[in-house]
Design a protein around this motif. Sequence first.
Motif, PDB file in Angstrom:
ATOM      1  N   UNK A 100       0.859  -1.186   0.000  1.00  0.00           N
ATOM      2  CA  UNK A 100       0.000   0.000   0.000  1.00  0.00           C
ATOM      3  C   UNK A 100       0.891   1.229   0.000  1.00  0.00           C
ATOM      4  N   UNK A 101       0.567   2.177  -0.893  1.00  0.00           N
ATOM      5  CA  UNK A 101       1.281   3.454  -0.874  1.00  0.00           C
ATOM      6  C   UNK A 101       0.736   4.255   0.311  1.00  0.00           C
ATOM      7  N   UNK A 102       1.286   5.406   0.584  1.00  0.00           N
ATOM      8  CA  UNK A 102       0.816   6.185   1.740  1.00  0.00           C
ATOM      9  C   UNK A 102      -0.696   6.376   1.671  1.00  0.00           C
ATOM     10  N   UNK A 119      -2.982   1.031  -3.984  1.00  0.00           N
ATOM     11  CA  UNK A 119      -2.251  -0.226  -3.911  1.00  0.00           C
ATOM     12  C   UNK A 119      -0.944  -0.102  -4.669  1.00  0.00           C
ATOM     13  N   UNK A 120       0.048  -0.880  -4.241  1.00  0.00           N
ATOM     14  CA  UNK A 120       1.303  -0.995  -4.973  1.00  0.00           C
ATOM     15  C   UNK A 120       1.281  -2.360  -5.647  1.00  0.00           C
ATOM     16  N   UNK A 121       1.580  -2.397  -6.913  1.00  0.00           N
ATOM     17  CA  UNK A 121       1.614  -3.668  -7.638  1.00  0.00           C
ATOM     18  C   UNK A 121       0.300  -3.946  -8.350  1.00  0.00           C
ATOM     19  N   UNK A 122       0.202  -5.187  -8.841  1.00  0.00           N
ATOM     20  CA  UNK A 122      -0.954  -5.568  -9.659  1.00  0.00           C
ATOM     21  C   UNK A 122      -2.051  -6.279  -8.884  1.00  0.00           C
ATOM     22  N   UNK A 123      -1.786  -6.676  -7.658  1.00  0.00           N
ATOM     23  CA  UNK A 123      -2.823  -7.404  -6.917  1.00  0.00           C
ATOM     24  C   UNK A 123      -3.311  -6.574  -5.739  1.00  0.00           C
ATOM     25  N   UNK A 124      -4.551  -6.837  -5.364  1.00  0.00           N
ATOM     26  CA  UNK A 124      -5.123  -6.142  -4.211  1.00  0.00           C
ATOM     27  C   UNK A 124      -6.100  -7.048  -3.501  1.00  0.00           C
ATOM     28  N   UNK A 125      -6.148  -6.891  -2.196  1.00  0.00           N
ATOM     29  CA  UNK A 125      -7.131  -7.611  -1.400  1.00  0.00           C
ATOM     30  C   UNK A 125      -7.496  -6.746  -0.217  1.00  0.00           C
ATOM     31  N   UNK A 126      -8.705  -6.891   0.250  1.00  0.00           N
ATOM     32  CA  UNK A 126      -9.125  -6.091   1.388  1.00  0.00           C
ATOM     33  C   UNK A 126     -10.321  -6.687   2.087  1.00  0.00           C
ATOM     34  N   UNK A 140      -6.774   0.518  -8.850  1.00  0.00           N
ATOM     35  CA  UNK A 140      -5.594   0.574  -7.996  1.00  0.00           C
ATOM     36  C   UNK A 140      -5.737   1.422  -6.746  1.00  0.00           C
ATOM     37  N   UNK A 141      -6.933   1.951  -6.507  1.00  0.00           N
ATOM     38  CA  UNK A 141      -7.165   2.767  -5.313  1.00  0.00           C
ATOM     39  C   UNK A 141      -8.229   2.104  -4.437  1.00  0.00           C
ATOM     40  N   UNK A 142      -8.163   2.399  -3.147  1.00  0.00           N
ATOM     41  CA  UNK A 142      -9.192   1.883  -2.240  1.00  0.00           C
ATOM     42  C   UNK A 142      -9.751   3.014  -1.391  1.00  0.00           C
ATOM     43  N   UNK A 143     -10.942   2.771  -0.896  1.00  0.00           N
ATOM     44  CA  UNK A 143     -11.613   3.710   0.003  1.00  0.00           C
ATOM     45  C   UNK A 143     -12.261   2.874   1.095  1.00  0.00           C
ATOM     46  N   UNK A 144     -12.023   3.273   2.352  1.00  0.00           N
ATOM     47  CA  UNK A 144     -12.572   2.555   3.492  1.00  0.00           C
ATOM     48  C   UNK A 144     -13.255   3.564   4.401  1.00  0.00           C
ATOM     49  N   UNK A 145     -14.499   3.299   4.775  1.00  0.00           N
ATOM     50  CA  UNK A 145     -15.222   4.125   5.755  1.00  0.00           C
ATOM     51  C   UNK A 145     -15.502   3.239   6.953  1.00  0.00           C
ATOM     52  N   UNK A 146     -15.058   3.709   8.135  1.00  0.00           N
ATOM     53  CA  UNK A 146     -15.162   2.883   9.336  1.00  0.00           C
ATOM     54  C   UNK A 146     -15.607   3.701  10.535  1.00  0.00           C
ATOM     55  N   UNK A 147     -16.282   3.034  11.441  1.00  0.00           N
ATOM     56  CA  UNK A 147     -16.620   3.622  12.723  1.00  0.00           C
ATOM     57  C   UNK A 147     -15.622   3.153  13.768  1.00  0.00           C
ATOM     58  N   UNK A 148     -15.785   3.612  15.010  1.00  0.00           N
ATOM     59  CA  UNK A 148     -14.880   3.176  16.085  1.00  0.00           C
ATOM     60  C   UNK A 148     -14.890   1.662  16.242  1.00  0.00           C
ATOM     61  N   UNK A 149     -13.772   1.105  16.658  1.00  0.00           N
ATOM     62  CA  UNK A 149     -13.592  -0.331  16.873  1.00  0.00           C
ATOM     63  C   UNK A 149     -13.769  -1.145  15.598  1.00  0.00           C
ATOM     64  N   UNK A 150     -13.458  -0.560  14.446  1.00  0.00           N
ATOM     65  CA  UNK A 150     -13.504  -1.258  13.167  1.00  0.00           C
ATOM     66  C   UNK A 150     -12.089  -1.430  12.647  1.00  0.00           C
ATOM     67  N   UNK A 151     -11.884  -2.502  11.874  1.00  0.00           N
ATOM     68  CA  UNK A 151     -10.577  -2.773  11.288  1.00  0.00           C
ATOM     69  C   UNK A 151     -10.732  -3.108   9.820  1.00  0.00           C
ATOM     70  N   UNK A 152      -9.924  -2.478   8.990  1.00  0.00           N
ATOM     71  CA  UNK A 152      -9.867  -2.779   7.563  1.00  0.00           C
ATOM     72  C   UNK A 152      -8.481  -3.314   7.263  1.00  0.00           C
TER      73      UNK A 152
END
Length: 176
Positions: A100-102, A119-126, A140-152
């Motif tokens: 993952x890039x910054x 993402x860095x490279x050709x593969x991605x998983x989430x 090649x980009x991701x977006x995550x929306x989370x509440x407290x006590x959530x993990x991505x």
Amino acid sequence: MIAAIVSGTLIMTGCAPRGAAAPQPAPNAKAGTSQPAEGDALQESDAPDEGDAPEEGAAEGGSPSATASDGDNLKACADGRCEVRAGAGAKLPVPRKMGVASIRVRSVEPDTVTIVGRYIGNSSSGTCDGSMCESSSSNGEFKVSMGPDSTATQNGLSITVVTVEDGHAVLRLAPA
């Protein structure tokens, strides 16, 4: 009292009431200026104007009530392990080995944090687990929306939202 007109401006000196002390320069001022001397703490009146942008990850006003072990030091994430307090626009560096890039905090709402990255490279998983947790990716980009006590998890990076408070989130990053 001495009065003089200089370039259309009335200048008066010695106008203090009898027995009153003349105004003194600020104790931390450099000679001939109203600026604090180097190394002196800023006073409230020296604070940046509202239009000035805070430093990256800096808290706005007051002491943070949500604490993080690495505080506001976003650079602590460069090794892939950190717990930081970040607001919208904060960029968190992560090691390339995590695939993952910054990442960047896009927004912080009262109960939700949205994080975007590339993402860095050709593969991605989430994956996304916890309260109010949604993730999506494309081009090649991701977006995550989370509440407290959530993990991505994005490739080799795990992002946990510890708390969301006062326009900031405490985020914990670790290898997945």
